[in-house]
Write an enzyme that holds these catalytic residues in place. Sequence first.
Site, PDB file in Angstrom:
ATOM      1  N   ASP A 267      44.504  41.733  33.988  1.00 59.66           N
ATOM      2  CA  ASP A 267      43.941  41.105  35.189  1.00 59.66           C
ATOM      3  C   ASP A 267      42.910  40.049  34.781  1.00 59.66           C
ATOM      4  O   ASP A 267      41.748  40.367  34.528  1.00 59.66           O
ATOM      5  CB  ASP A 267      43.291  42.180  36.071  1.00 59.66           C
ATOM      6  CG  ASP A 267      42.707  41.584  37.353  1.00 59.66           C
ATOM      7  OD1 ASP A 267      42.999  40.400  37.653  1.00 59.66           O
ATOM      8  OD2 ASP A 267      41.970  42.314  38.056  1.00 59.66           O
ATOM      9  N   LYS A 274      38.133  35.571  36.437  1.00 61.09           N
ATOM     10  CA  LYS A 274      36.982  36.424  36.123  1.00 61.09           C
ATOM     11  C   LYS A 274      36.099  35.754  35.074  1.00 61.09           C
ATOM     12  O   LYS A 274      36.593  34.980  34.275  1.00 61.09           O
ATOM     13  CB  LYS A 274      37.463  37.764  35.553  1.00 61.09           C
ATOM     14  CG  LYS A 274      38.115  38.691  36.541  1.00 61.09           C
ATOM     15  CD  LYS A 274      38.516  39.996  35.868  1.00 61.09           C
ATOM     16  CE  LYS A 274      39.161  40.956  36.846  1.00 61.09           C
ATOM     17  NZ  LYS A 274      38.264  41.442  37.902  1.00 61.09           N
ATOM     18  N   ASP A 285      43.871  47.631  33.378  1.00 62.21           N
ATOM     19  CA  ASP A 285      44.114  47.547  34.824  1.00 62.21           C
ATOM     20  C   ASP A 285      45.463  48.141  35.240  1.00 62.21           C
ATOM     21  O   ASP A 285      45.818  48.112  36.409  1.00 62.21           O
ATOM     22  CB  ASP A 285      43.986  46.087  35.286  1.00 62.21           C
ATOM     23  CG  ASP A 285      43.381  45.973  36.670  1.00 62.21           C
ATOM     24  OD1 ASP A 285      42.757  46.949  37.128  1.00 62.21           O
ATOM     25  OD2 ASP A 285      43.562  44.912  37.303  1.00 62.21           O
ATOM     26  N   ASP A 344      41.781  37.526  42.727  1.00 60.11           N
ATOM     27  CA  ASP A 344      41.346  38.652  41.902  1.00 60.11           C
ATOM     28  C   ASP A 344      41.465  39.987  42.663  1.00 60.11           C
ATOM     29  O   ASP A 344      41.312  41.052  42.073  1.00 60.11           O
ATOM     30  CB  ASP A 344      39.906  38.422  41.423  1.00 60.11           C
ATOM     31  CG  ASP A 344      39.535  39.299  40.238  1.00 60.11           C
ATOM     32  OD1 ASP A 344      40.447  39.925  39.656  1.00 60.11           O
ATOM     33  OD2 ASP A 344      38.336  39.352  39.904  1.00 60.11           O
ATOM     34  N   GLU A 346      44.057  41.488  43.489  1.00 56.21           N
ATOM     35  CA  GLU A 346      45.517  41.523  43.308  1.00 56.21           C
ATOM     36  C   GLU A 346      46.082  42.934  43.359  1.00 56.21           C
ATOM     37  O   GLU A 346      47.248  43.120  43.673  1.00 56.21           O
ATOM     38  CB  GLU A 346      45.906  40.855  41.987  1.00 56.21           C
ATOM     39  CG  GLU A 346      45.841  41.750  40.735  1.00 56.21           C
ATOM     40  CD  GLU A 346      44.443  42.291  40.415  1.00 56.21           C
ATOM     41  OE1 GLU A 346      43.463  41.691  40.891  1.00 56.21           O
ATOM     42  OE2 GLU A 346      44.342  43.320  39.723  1.00 56.21           O
ATOM     43  N   ARG A 348      45.573  45.404  45.384  1.00 57.52           N
ATOM     44  CA  ARG A 348      46.024  45.790  46.730  1.00 57.52           C
ATOM     45  C   ARG A 348      47.311  45.058  47.113  1.00 57.52           C
ATOM     46  O   ARG A 348      48.121  45.571  47.884  1.00 57.52           O
ATOM     47  CB  ARG A 348      44.898  45.548  47.748  1.00 57.52           C
ATOM     48  CG  ARG A 348      44.456  44.127  47.844  1.00 57.52           C
ATOM     49  CD  ARG A 348      43.077  43.967  48.462  1.00 57.52           C
ATOM     50  NE  ARG A 348      42.001  44.313  47.536  1.00 57.52           N
ATOM     51  CZ  ARG A 348      40.710  44.314  47.854  1.00 57.52           C
ATOM     52  NH1 ARG A 348      40.322  44.015  49.073  1.00 57.52           N
ATOM     53  NH2 ARG A 348      39.811  44.624  46.955  1.00 57.52           N
TER      54      ARG A 348
HETATM   55  N1  BES Z   1      40.809  45.255  38.400  1.00 64.57           N
HETATM   56  C1  BES Z   1      39.746  44.839  39.235  1.00 64.57           C
HETATM   57  C2  BES Z   1      38.745  45.961  39.527  1.00 64.57           C
HETATM   58  C3  BES Z   1      37.959  46.488  38.359  1.00 64.57           C
HETATM   59  C4  BES Z   1      36.675  46.045  38.154  1.00 64.57           C
HETATM   60  C5  BES Z   1      38.471  47.456  37.535  1.00 64.57           C
HETATM   61  C6  BES Z   1      35.935  46.569  37.109  1.00 64.57           C
HETATM   62  C7  BES Z   1      37.729  47.973  36.494  1.00 64.57           C
HETATM   63  C8  BES Z   1      36.457  47.519  36.285  1.00 64.57           C
HETATM   64  C9  BES Z   1      40.280  44.356  40.568  1.00 64.57           C
HETATM   65  O1  BES Z   1      41.516  43.752  40.530  1.00 64.57           O
HETATM   66  C10 BES Z   1      39.313  43.333  41.076  1.00 64.57           C
HETATM   67  O2  BES Z   1      39.194  42.313  40.457  1.00 64.57           O
HETATM   68  N2  BES Z   1      38.667  43.634  42.195  1.00 64.57           N
HETATM   69  C11 BES Z   1      37.733  42.746  42.786  1.00 64.57           C
HETATM   70  C12 BES Z   1      38.019  42.669  44.264  1.00 64.57           C
HETATM   71  C13 BES Z   1      37.237  41.615  44.964  1.00 64.57           C
HETATM   72  C14 BES Z   1      37.723  40.242  44.554  1.00 64.57           C
HETATM   73  C15 BES Z   1      37.406  41.814  46.438  1.00 64.57           C
HETATM   74  C16 BES Z   1      36.339  43.283  42.530  1.00 64.57           C
HETATM   75  O3  BES Z   1      36.142  44.484  42.595  1.00 64.57           O
HETATM   76  O4  BES Z   1      35.456  42.479  42.235  1.00 64.57           O
HETATM   77 ZN    ZN Z   2      42.759  44.322  39.007  1.00 60.98          ZN
HETATM   78 MN    MN Z   3      41.418  41.719  40.045  1.00 60.09          MN
END
Ligand code: BES
Ligand code: ZN
Ligand code: MN
Length: 494
Positions: A267, A274, A285, A344, A346, A348
Amino acid sequence: MQIRIVQDAPLSARTEALVVPIFEGTPLDGTSKEVDAAAGSAISEALAAGEIKGKFGETILAYAKDRPFRRVLAIGLGESAKFETPLLARYAAIAVRSLGRRNVTTFAIALPKQAEVDAAATASFVAEGAIAGSFETTVYQTSPEKKIAVSTIDLLAGGLDAKALERGAARGTILGEAVNFARRLAITPANDMTPAILAEQATSAAKSASLEIDVLDEERARKEGMGSFLSVAQGSVQPPKFIVMRYNGDPGSKELLALVGKGITFDSGGISIKPAERMEEMKYDMSGGAAVIATMSALGQLKPKINVVGIVPATENMPGGKATKPGDIVKAMNGKTIEVINTDAEGRLVLADGLCYAAKLGATKIIDVATLTGAVVIALGHAAAALVSNDDAFAKDFLAVAKPAGERFWQLPYYDDYTAQMKSDIADLKNTGGRAAGTLTAAAFLRAFVENTPWIHLDIAGTAYLDGESAWQAKGPTAIPVRSFVALAESLST
Ligand code: BES
Ligand code: ZN
Ligand code: MN
């Protein structure tokens, strides 16, 4: 790793080391007392000197002169009153890691008397913990410093029912191996764990465990209408794979439990990229997907009477030239349109189609598991995973089996407010709902794809991998919720 049940008296165990438990604030008793006397009071003197107190995870190693067991390892199990059977997994893991790093290949392990309550569960935890404890994170190192050498463990039966111990050890071995399988899939870097490789791993696991498997490629996913899943894949050159594994343990029943795991093999965030710091962790991920694949493999071997389908939408999330752009609108399998505010978010998007596909296959209960939100780390840290459900009875049943399996989940509420936060001006839904309650708006999004089927969502972003190692666990992937999934399937087995 082999776990043997042996009837030897502890003092005549012919082995490289004899492992015994000690408790904080409780005088030595039973096997520990006998062994202490036979080993020149090595344990009691360490206790008297205050070198150890018996706190959980403390150890003392002593050589036992002229005894068939060459060494004694005493392991602290904490306060006797707070003992719970799942701690035996850590007890065995500590023994494997500390002795294994000292080149010990075989040891005998004695049980505390609390273990007498349930012999099968006891042996299962010992076997699971021993195998999980042997997990190596150094496979990419050309000459790793200290390998864990243990290959055989003799579990001293004491007065316990040998048949029950054998049964438990067999189950624990399958579970421990599934745990390590999930961890190996998760820790493997994204260049070696592409969606195609993940699908190959699932295919070979399915073959060994006699499971059905179907891997949908991009073309079939498009025919199924999985526009949400494919919108994540389109920024990557790695072809997506939609993995479906099936275990039919109760062909006469119409009940079908679906386990849906997020399978993002890397991811990057996509166009909503990111920051560089810790981005390497995003190889993890696909931890939810790995747990689903490993659970299916365990179920094929344990054969509970239940039908389970494991679904893993696998893809990279990359910012290639064809990548989805913020503002793009995509359509999921159930016809719902989604405005992609942030590429990001993704997980969901791939789960939406995973959940729809579970419904299409006739799932009567659905659990999804995903490293979904950074917000869950803010809410619960690394101490517990979040659980959100549309069905309190189902959530209660899951929580009731998860705790004794040794995994922590904490239920968070579902309110309509969160669903309101996910309304889009231009499409049916948008994929982010702002900073507030990020874990719950993500759950509310997913809920739009399960209709009324009893459903549980598990957010493991804070618990799928750990930053440090402990006496019983290597740094890195934890395999949550494999233990709970297996326990749930067994509890639903009719
Ligand atoms: N894979 C990430 C979530 C994540 C964050 C997993 C830290 C492990 C450690 C997910 O896809 C993500 O990027 N989520 C975002 C959502 C936001 C853009 C609404 C997040 O949590 O920042
Ligand atoms: Zn992710
Ligand atoms: Mn993500």
